[in-house]
Design an enzyme around this catalytic site. Structure first.
Site, short mmCIF file in Angstrom:
data_model
loop_
_atom_site.label_atom_id
_atom_site.label_comp_id
_atom_site.label_asym_id
_atom_site.label_seq_id
_atom_site.Cartn_x
_atom_site.Cartn_y
_atom_site.Cartn_z
N ASN A 93 -8.64 2.08 -22.63
CA ASN A 93 -9.75 1.32 -23.23
C ASN A 93 -11.02 2.15 -23.37
O ASN A 93 -11.82 1.91 -24.26
CB ASN A 93 -10.00 0.02 -22.46
N GLY A 147 -7.37 1.32 -14.02
CA GLY A 147 -6.32 0.59 -14.73
C GLY A 147 -6.13 -0.78 -14.11
O GLY A 147 -7.09 -1.39 -13.61
N SER A 148 -4.89 -1.24 -14.11
CA SER A 148 -4.61 -2.62 -13.66
C SER A 148 -4.44 -2.69 -12.14
O SER A 148 -4.13 -1.69 -11.49
CB SER A 148 -3.34 -3.11 -14.34
N GLU A 193 -10.56 1.99 -9.73
CA GLU A 193 -11.29 0.93 -10.43
C GLU A 193 -10.25 0.12 -11.16
O GLU A 193 -9.48 0.66 -11.96
CB GLU A 193 -12.29 1.53 -11.43
N CYS A 231 -13.43 -3.43 -18.67
CA CYS A 231 -13.43 -3.94 -17.30
C CYS A 231 -14.75 -4.64 -17.00
O CYS A 231 -14.84 -5.42 -16.06
CB CYS A 231 -13.16 -2.83 -16.30
N GLU A 249 -17.87 5.53 -8.00
CA GLU A 249 -17.86 6.60 -9.01
C GLU A 249 -19.28 6.80 -9.54
O GLU A 249 -20.13 5.94 -9.40
CB GLU A 249 -16.94 6.22 -10.17
P1 NDP Z 1 -2.01 0.33 -16.37
O1 NDP Z 1 -2.64 0.07 -15.07
O2 NDP Z 1 -0.54 0.18 -16.51
O3 NDP Z 1 -2.32 1.84 -16.85
C1 NDP Z 1 -3.45 2.60 -16.46
C2 NDP Z 1 -3.04 4.06 -16.29
O4 NDP Z 1 -2.10 4.19 -15.22
C3 NDP Z 1 -2.32 4.65 -17.51
O5 NDP Z 1 -2.62 6.03 -17.63
C4 NDP Z 1 -0.86 4.46 -17.15
O6 NDP Z 1 0.03 5.28 -17.86
C5 NDP Z 1 -0.90 4.82 -15.68
N1 NDP Z 1 0.22 4.32 -14.90
C6 NDP Z 1 0.99 3.22 -15.13
N2 NDP Z 1 1.93 3.09 -14.17
C7 NDP Z 1 1.74 4.11 -13.30
C8 NDP Z 1 2.39 4.52 -12.10
N3 NDP Z 1 3.40 3.83 -11.60
N4 NDP Z 1 1.96 5.62 -11.49
C9 NDP Z 1 0.92 6.32 -11.96
N5 NDP Z 1 0.28 6.00 -13.10
C10 NDP Z 1 0.67 4.89 -13.76
O7 NDP Z 1 -2.73 -0.52 -17.46
P2 NDP Z 1 -2.17 -0.93 -18.91
O8 NDP Z 1 -2.55 0.13 -19.82
O9 NDP Z 1 -0.71 -1.27 -18.88
O10 NDP Z 1 -2.97 -2.26 -19.15
C11 NDP Z 1 -2.50 -3.47 -18.56
C12 NDP Z 1 -3.66 -4.31 -18.10
O11 NDP Z 1 -4.39 -3.60 -17.12
C13 NDP Z 1 -4.69 -4.63 -19.17
O12 NDP Z 1 -4.31 -5.71 -19.95
C14 NDP Z 1 -5.91 -4.90 -18.32
O13 NDP Z 1 -5.84 -6.21 -17.82
C15 NDP Z 1 -5.77 -3.92 -17.17
N6 NDP Z 1 -6.55 -2.69 -17.39
C16 NDP Z 1 -7.76 -2.61 -16.82
C17 NDP Z 1 -8.56 -1.52 -17.07
C18 NDP Z 1 -9.92 -1.43 -16.49
O14 NDP Z 1 -10.75 -0.69 -17.02
N7 NDP Z 1 -10.20 -2.13 -15.41
C19 NDP Z 1 -8.14 -0.43 -17.94
C20 NDP Z 1 -6.81 -0.59 -18.47
C21 NDP Z 1 -6.07 -1.69 -18.19
P3 NDP Z 1 0.71 4.72 -19.23
O15 NDP Z 1 -0.37 4.60 -20.21
O16 NDP Z 1 1.67 5.74 -19.59
O17 NDP Z 1 1.33 3.40 -18.87
#
Ligand code: NDP
Length: 483
Positions: free
Chosen positions: A150, A226-227, A248, A282, A460
């Site tokens: 994002n 991420g999530s 985060e 986020c 951060e």
């Molecule tokens: P994820 O948490 O799946 O992905 C974030 C990052 O982690 C990506 O680079 C992803 O790689 C990587 N990742 C995924 N699985 C693993 C793992 N097992 N080990 C290490 N790294 C991993 O988020 P999504 O992109 O699937 O989004 C899903 C939901 O997460 C969104 O709808 C939102 O609700 C939330 N989100 C929140 C964010 C925030 O800023 N707080 C940012 C993004 C998402 P890859 O892209 O290859 O899956």
């Protein structure tokens, strides 16, 4: 033939085990490129080289490091139009937001360039006579950066810049859905005066290369955005190796609108907070907690504003909201629309898939009324262009709703009362509090992070980043009295 963009492995640009296709979410016929997927051997090789490079980097001296970070930041800012266009093309945010993100990423690098010169330690008298104490920070070593789609350039930059500033090597696993921005930033970093292999790019899926990276004992620290579920699994992997971790994650931020608020300002903040970046921030405010006395007037203006928003191709003039990032995200968003309705919320506008002249993941900005804070649409992070209005009886009730969440990243209040503003600032249970400002939009020189399920580990950004990217050494020196 479509170009294959490579990974940076131990200082070399290499293809890997296949490629993925990067598709423009505003126009599914636009293929941005093919992006190599790093394999397990490449990960090991680059981690080994990172260890060697980090030791060389530690001896570079602060002026040389400062020059490297400054050059990266300056180039990002100078190329903000070009790289912002690329970012908007692959992520779907309108060009002004894409350009702004790249420029801001440049500012992270120039800020941490200056921080290279400001790494002051502390000294103290020992409790033992004749002994002096010197406290200073040293690099943690090899840092894994795992970033989301994002904010593909800014989030990565606010991790990479302090990691390099404080003397670490970086292995970066970007989100697989926005790899073009990652290659562009890596290309800039790779041209600098840095030791071979100090900075690596390992594109690939989170489940494969991401998982291998976080489980690898050669990694000293992991910074993740991420999530929540992925964050928890990363923390579990990290603790197995006692690897330092900072995360985060999700949020469910609220904007409280009081009866004394400037209504036009409140509506502007609510529209920006809920629909900016298609709600995929986020720091988005998807919960709008509105004082009953102005509820109807606020809702009229909010709904009119949401209906008037121009949704379209991220790079088209005048577009205020682009597509959402992927088919999966769109499907999840539409599932939340159905869920909200089934929970009894009233969808008064939007919340539907849009068919435009280009085929993309378009959706109209949606507003739910008559919602309560215990509905799932008000408890779970949707990451969608959907806002829920929750009516509050008064200020105290609004504050309790704002704080009634498992998350705690940002919260905001719109009010002309100094007493309410200052009470809210003290009592809102979130890492960032905004008064008469959007919940999204933070500075780079001060700490960023949340409470509850939103964050884990040290803050951060700003000087606070030193806590994560360094380890403290306390030295005791017997000075002696002889001269
Ligand atoms: P994820 O948490 O799946 O992905 C974030 C990052 O982690 C990506 O680079 C992803 O790689 C990587 N990742 C995924 N699985 C693993 C793992 N097992 N080990 C290490 N790294 C991993 O988020 P999504 O992109 O699937 O989004 C899903 C939901 O997460 C969104 O709808 C939102 O609700 C939330 N989100 C929140 C964010 C925030 O800023 N707080 C940012 C993004 C998402 P890859 O892209 O290859 O899956």
């Amino acid at each position: 033939m479509t170009q294959i963009h490579k990974n940076l492995i131990a200082g070399e640009w290499l293809t890997g085990e296949g490629e993925i296709e990067n598709v423009n979410p505003s126009d599914l016929s636009d293929i941005i490129g093919l992006f190599a997927q790093a394999d397990a051997d490449q990960l090991e090789a680059t981690l080994d080289q990172a260890r060697v490079a980090q030791q060389a980097w530690a001896t570079y001296g602060i002026e040389r490091k400062q020059a490297v970070l400054n050059a990266i930041g300056t180039e990002l800012m100078a190329r903000a139009d070009e790289l912002g266009t690329l970012l908007s093309r692959e992520e779907g945010k309108p060009f002004a937001e894409g350009r702004g993100e790249v420029y801001r990423a440049g500012q992270f690098f120039t800020y941490y360039a200056a921080e290279c010169l400001r790494q002051l330690g502390e000294n103290a008298e020992s409790v033992r006579p004749g002994v002096e104490v010197d406290v200073r920070r040293e690099p943690v070593g090899v840092v894994a950066v795992i970033s989301p789609w994002n904010f593909p350039t800014a989030t990565a930059s606010w991790k990479i810049a302090p990691a390099l500033c404080y003397g670490n090597a970086v292995v970066w696993k970007p989100a697989n859905i926005t790899p073009a921005s990652a290659v562009a930033l890596t290309e800039i970093i790779s041209r600098q005066d840095i030791p071979k292999g100090l900075f690596s790019l390992v594109m690939g899926s989170g489940r494969s290369i991401g998982q291998r990276l976080v489980e690898n004992p050669k990694v000293n620290a992991i910074s993740f955005t991420g999530s929540v579920p992925v964050g928890k699994s990363i923390a579990a992997a990290a603790i197995g190796n006692l690897t330092k971790v900072q995360m985060e994650m999700g949020s469910k931020n609220a904007l409280a609108v009081m009866d004394d608020a400037d209504l036009d300002l409140a509506v502007t903040l609510a529209l920006g907070g809920a629909f900016g970046g298609s709600g995929q921030k986020c720091t988005a405010s998807s919960r709008l907690v509105v004082h009953a006395a102005i509820h109807d007037a606020f809702v009229d203006k909010l709904v009119a504003g949401a209906r008037a928003m121009k949704v379209g191709h991220a790079l088209e003039d005048g577009v205020q909201m682009g597509p959402v990032v992927s088919q999966q995200q769109l499907d999840e968003n539409l599932t939340y629309v159905d869920l909200g309705k089934s929970e009894g919320a009233e969808l008064v506008c939007g919340g539907a898939r849009l068919e435009l002249n280009k085929q993309g993941y378009y959706m109209s900005p949606g507003v739910f009324l008559n919602t309560s804070n215990d509905m799932r649409i008000n408890r779970e992070e949707m990451f969608a262009p959907l806002a829920s209005v929750i009516k509050a009886d008064g200020y105290e009730h609004a504050l309790s709703i704002v704080n009634d969440t498992q998350f705690g990243l940002t919260s905001g209040i719109v009010t002309t009362s100094l007493a309410r503003a200052s009470h809210f600032r003290r009592h809102a249970q979130s890492g960032c509090v905004m008064v008469n400002l959007p919940t999204a939009g933070t500075d780079y020189h001060v700490p960023f992070g949340g409470r509850g399920d939103s964050s884990y580990g040290p803050r951060e950004q700003g000087k606070a980043a030193a806590e994560f990217y360094t380890t403290v050494k306390t030295a005791y020196i017997a000075a002696g009295d002889a001269v």
